[in-house]
Design a protein around this motif. Structure first.
Motif, PDB file in Angstrom:
ATOM      1  N   ALA A  35       6.624 -27.806  27.253  1.00  0.00           N
ATOM      2  CA  ALA A  35       7.666 -28.668  27.801  1.00  0.00           C
ATOM      3  C   ALA A  35       7.285 -30.133  27.620  1.00  0.00           C
ATOM      4  CB  ALA A  35       7.880 -28.361  29.282  1.00  0.00           C
ATOM      5  N   TYR A  37       8.127 -34.100  29.329  1.00  0.00           N
ATOM      6  CA  TYR A  37       8.662 -34.842  30.467  1.00  0.00           C
ATOM      7  C   TYR A  37       8.624 -36.329  30.155  1.00  0.00           C
ATOM      8  CZ  TYR A  37       7.633 -30.472  32.860  1.00  0.00           C
ATOM      9  OH  TYR A  37       7.565 -29.144  33.223  1.00  0.00           O
ATOM     10  N   TYR A  50      12.142 -27.890  27.077  1.00  0.00           N
ATOM     11  CA  TYR A  50      11.362 -26.714  27.432  1.00  0.00           C
ATOM     12  C   TYR A  50      11.445 -25.718  26.288  1.00  0.00           C
ATOM     13  CZ  TYR A  50      15.911 -24.714  28.597  1.00  0.00           C
ATOM     14  OH  TYR A  50      17.211 -24.273  28.536  1.00  0.00           O
ATOM     15  N   TYR A  88       4.905 -36.927  28.715  1.00  0.00           N
ATOM     16  CA  TYR A  88       3.855 -35.918  28.874  1.00  0.00           C
ATOM     17  C   TYR A  88       4.321 -34.585  28.302  1.00  0.00           C
ATOM     18  CZ  TYR A  88       1.776 -39.038  32.381  1.00  0.00           C
ATOM     19  OH  TYR A  88       1.208 -40.107  33.036  1.00  0.00           O
ATOM     20  N   GLN A  90       3.417 -30.378  28.455  1.00  0.00           N
ATOM     21  CA  GLN A  90       2.853 -29.404  29.395  1.00  0.00           C
ATOM     22  C   GLN A  90       2.966 -28.023  28.779  1.00  0.00           C
ATOM     23  OE1 GLN A  90       5.441 -27.941  32.269  1.00  0.00           O
ATOM     24  NE2 GLN A  90       3.955 -26.428  32.926  1.00  0.00           N
ATOM     25  N   TYR A  92       2.833 -23.872  29.493  1.00  0.00           N
ATOM     26  CA  TYR A  92       2.938 -22.891  30.571  1.00  0.00           C
ATOM     27  C   TYR A  92       2.794 -21.481  30.005  1.00  0.00           C
ATOM     28  CZ  TYR A  92       7.877 -23.377  29.072  1.00  0.00           C
ATOM     29  OH  TYR A  92       9.048 -23.476  28.352  1.00  0.00           O
ATOM     30  N   GLY A  93       2.099 -21.391  28.885  1.00  0.00           N
ATOM     31  CA  GLY A  93       1.891 -20.088  28.264  1.00  0.00           C
ATOM     32  C   GLY A  93       0.662 -19.359  28.775  1.00  0.00           C
ATOM     33  N   SER A  94      -0.166 -20.056  29.522  1.00  0.00           N
ATOM     34  CA  SER A  94      -1.356 -19.433  30.081  1.00  0.00           C
ATOM     35  C   SER A  94      -1.343 -19.593  31.592  1.00  0.00           C
ATOM     36  CB  SER A  94      -2.624 -20.075  29.515  1.00  0.00           C
ATOM     37  OG  SER A  94      -2.828 -21.356  30.069  1.00  0.00           O
ATOM     38  N   SER A  95      -2.237 -18.873  32.258  1.00  0.00           N
ATOM     39  CA  SER A  95      -2.268 -18.916  33.724  1.00  0.00           C
ATOM     40  C   SER A  95      -2.718 -20.260  34.253  1.00  0.00           C
ATOM     41  CB  SER A  95      -3.190 -17.818  34.257  1.00  0.00           C
ATOM     42  OG  SER A  95      -2.705 -16.550  33.889  1.00  0.00           O
ATOM     43  N   PHE A  96      -3.432 -21.017  33.440  1.00  0.00           N
ATOM     44  CA  PHE A  96      -3.912 -22.333  33.854  1.00  0.00           C
ATOM     45  C   PHE A  96      -2.966 -23.367  33.256  1.00  0.00           C
ATOM     46  CE2 PHE A  96      -7.524 -24.448  35.807  1.00  0.00           C
ATOM     47  CZ  PHE A  96      -7.377 -25.741  35.352  1.00  0.00           C
ATOM     48  N   LEU A  97      -2.001 -23.832  34.073  1.00  0.00           N
ATOM     49  CA  LEU A  97      -1.008 -24.785  33.587  1.00  0.00           C
ATOM     50  C   LEU A  97      -1.672 -26.131  33.336  1.00  0.00           C
ATOM     51  CD1 LEU A  97       1.842 -24.007  36.153  1.00  0.00           C
ATOM     52  CD2 LEU A  97       1.405 -22.924  33.945  1.00  0.00           C
ATOM     53  N   PHE A  99      -1.331 -30.278  31.479  1.00  0.00           N
ATOM     54  CA  PHE A  99      -0.550 -31.364  30.918  1.00  0.00           C
ATOM     55  C   PHE A  99      -1.412 -32.129  29.913  1.00  0.00           C
ATOM     56  CE2 PHE A  99       3.186 -31.603  33.676  1.00  0.00           C
ATOM     57  CZ  PHE A  99       2.773 -30.938  34.812  1.00  0.00           C
ATOM     58  N   GLY A 101      -2.405 -35.933  28.237  1.00  0.00           N
ATOM     59  CA  GLY A 101      -2.743 -37.191  28.876  1.00  0.00           C
ATOM     60  C   GLY A 101      -1.645 -38.240  28.822  1.00  0.00           C
TER      61      GLY A 101
ATOM     62  N   GLY B  44      -2.769 -39.209  34.665  1.00  0.00           N
ATOM     63  CA  GLY B  44      -1.787 -38.223  34.261  1.00  0.00           C
ATOM     64  C   GLY B  44      -1.475 -37.224  35.362  1.00  0.00           C
ATOM     65  N   LEU B  45      -0.771 -36.171  34.980  1.00  0.00           N
ATOM     66  CA  LEU B  45      -0.279 -35.170  35.919  1.00  0.00           C
ATOM     67  C   LEU B  45      -1.233 -33.984  35.994  1.00  0.00           C
ATOM     68  CD1 LEU B  45       3.377 -35.269  34.583  1.00  0.00           C
ATOM     69  CD2 LEU B  45       2.582 -36.241  36.743  1.00  0.00           C
ATOM     70  N   TRP B  47      -1.236 -30.061  37.824  1.00  0.00           N
ATOM     71  CA  TRP B  47      -0.633 -29.012  38.648  1.00  0.00           C
ATOM     72  C   TRP B  47      -1.628 -28.612  39.740  1.00  0.00           C
ATOM     73  CZ3 TRP B  47      -2.516 -23.941  39.051  1.00  0.00           C
ATOM     74  CH2 TRP B  47      -1.726 -23.106  39.854  1.00  0.00           C
ATOM     75  N   TRP B 101       6.285 -19.389  38.587  1.00  0.00           N
ATOM     76  CA  TRP B 101       4.914 -19.310  38.065  1.00  0.00           C
ATOM     77  C   TRP B 101       4.956 -19.198  36.542  1.00  0.00           C
ATOM     78  CZ3 TRP B 101       0.371 -20.715  38.157  1.00  0.00           C
ATOM     79  CH2 TRP B 101      -0.668 -20.030  37.537  1.00  0.00           C
ATOM     80  N   ARG B 102       4.052 -19.916  35.888  1.00  0.00           N
ATOM     81  CA  ARG B 102       3.985 -19.955  34.431  1.00  0.00           C
ATOM     82  C   ARG B 102       5.323 -20.362  33.825  1.00  0.00           C
ATOM     83  NH1 ARG B 102       0.513 -15.215  31.727  1.00  0.00           N
ATOM     84  NH2 ARG B 102       1.080 -16.492  29.932  1.00  0.00           N
ATOM     85  N   SER B 103       5.840 -21.478  34.351  1.00  0.00           N
ATOM     86  CA  SER B 103       7.094 -22.016  33.844  1.00  0.00           C
ATOM     87  C   SER B 103       7.036 -23.528  33.842  1.00  0.00           C
ATOM     88  CB  SER B 103       8.253 -21.524  34.711  1.00  0.00           C
ATOM     89  OG  SER B 103       9.488 -21.963  34.166  1.00  0.00           O
ATOM     90  N   PHE B 104       8.114 -24.120  33.345  1.00  0.00           N
ATOM     91  CA  PHE B 104       8.238 -25.574  33.387  1.00  0.00           C
ATOM     92  C   PHE B 104       8.809 -25.973  34.747  1.00  0.00           C
ATOM     93  CE2 PHE B 104      12.727 -25.062  32.822  1.00  0.00           C
ATOM     94  CZ  PHE B 104      12.843 -23.926  32.030  1.00  0.00           C
ATOM     95  N   PHE B 105       8.833 -27.292  34.991  1.00  0.00           N
ATOM     96  CA  PHE B 105       9.293 -27.820  36.272  1.00  0.00           C
ATOM     97  C   PHE B 105      10.607 -28.559  36.032  1.00  0.00           C
ATOM     98  CE2 PHE B 105       5.351 -26.430  37.618  1.00  0.00           C
ATOM     99  CZ  PHE B 105       4.312 -27.016  36.924  1.00  0.00           C
TER     100      PHE B 105
END
Lengths: 108, 118
Positions: A35, A37, A50, A88, A90, A92-97, A99, A101, B44-45, B47, B101-105
């Motif tokens: 994704a 942002y 996304y 940015y 990001q 979200y394909g793995s369990s550890f989300l 971003f 820099g 930066g961001l 989660w 979970w495991r998605s975008f925001f």
């Protein structure tokens, strides 16, 4: 953990120019779960893209996303004054989300 | 129209506690996961935590696991972040963000500032 590296750190362009932002992942992003942002100064982030290339609701078509695997790109076809901001990526394909820099797009 | 409004941010001492709240409106709250995402000053961001729509399942970043607890009250359309054993490195703007979970925001609040300092 998938590390996302965004380049360049800063992009200095004029209104009307094309912006190309890169996001490179340390390993393949599953199912292109990537994704983008936008964050304007003093504001919250806003979802642009996304699934690597799908525009979020209300996002102008001058914003487009592309890429797969480890290399992704956000393109702004013609910069408007309100597009000067930080961007940015990001994953979200793995369990550890995670971003990236960020890339700042500022006015030349 | 989706709205997320955070509150509860303030100055806290190292080792102290704070509870953040996020009031949601404009969507079927119990049908969606919710998250907290933070941004240190000028950075930066990151989660922080996710909770499922029912509240039964939670996930945490390693940096806060065991210190922070995410919860929700679906009768009041509110999600919370209980922050214990605060450290200087927890100083950040904390955003509430809608997403499974495991998605975008897809929607974000305006954030609430937490400062940890003696």
């Amino acid at each position: 953990e998938i590390v996302l590296t965004q380049s360049p750190g800063t992009l200095s362009l004029s209104p009307g120019e094309r912006a190309t932002l890169s996001c490179r992942a340390s390993q393949s992003v599953a199912s292109s779960y990537l994704a983008w942002y936008q964050q304007r100064p003093g504001q919250a982030p806003r979802l642009l893209i996304y699934g690597a290339y799908s525009r979020a609701i209300g996002i102008p078509d001058r914003f487009s996303g592309s890429g797969s695997g480890t290399d992704f790109t956000l393109t702004i076809s013609r910069l408007e004054p309100e597009d000067f901001a930080v961007y940015y990526c990001q994953q979200y394909g793995s369990s550890f989300l995670t971003f990236g820099g960020g890339t700042k797009v500022d006015i030349k | 129209e989706v709205q997320l409004v955070e509150s509860g941010g303030s100055l806290a001492q190292p080792g102290g506690s704070l509870r953040l709240s996020c009031a949601a409106s404009g969507f079927t709250f119990s049908g969606y996961g919710m998250n907290w995402v933070r941004q240190a000053p000028g950075k930066g961001l990151e989660w922080v935590a996710n909770i499922s729509g029912s509240g039964a399942i939670t996930y945490y970043a390693d940096s806060v696991k065991g210190r922070f607890t995410i919860s929700r009250d679906n009768s009041n359309n509110t999600v919370y972040l209980q922050m214990n054993s605060l450290r200087a490195e927890d100083t950040a703007i904390y955003y509430c963000a809608k997403g499974s979970w495991r998605s975008f925001f897809d929607f974000w609040g305006q954030g609430t500032l937490v400062t940890v300092s003696s």
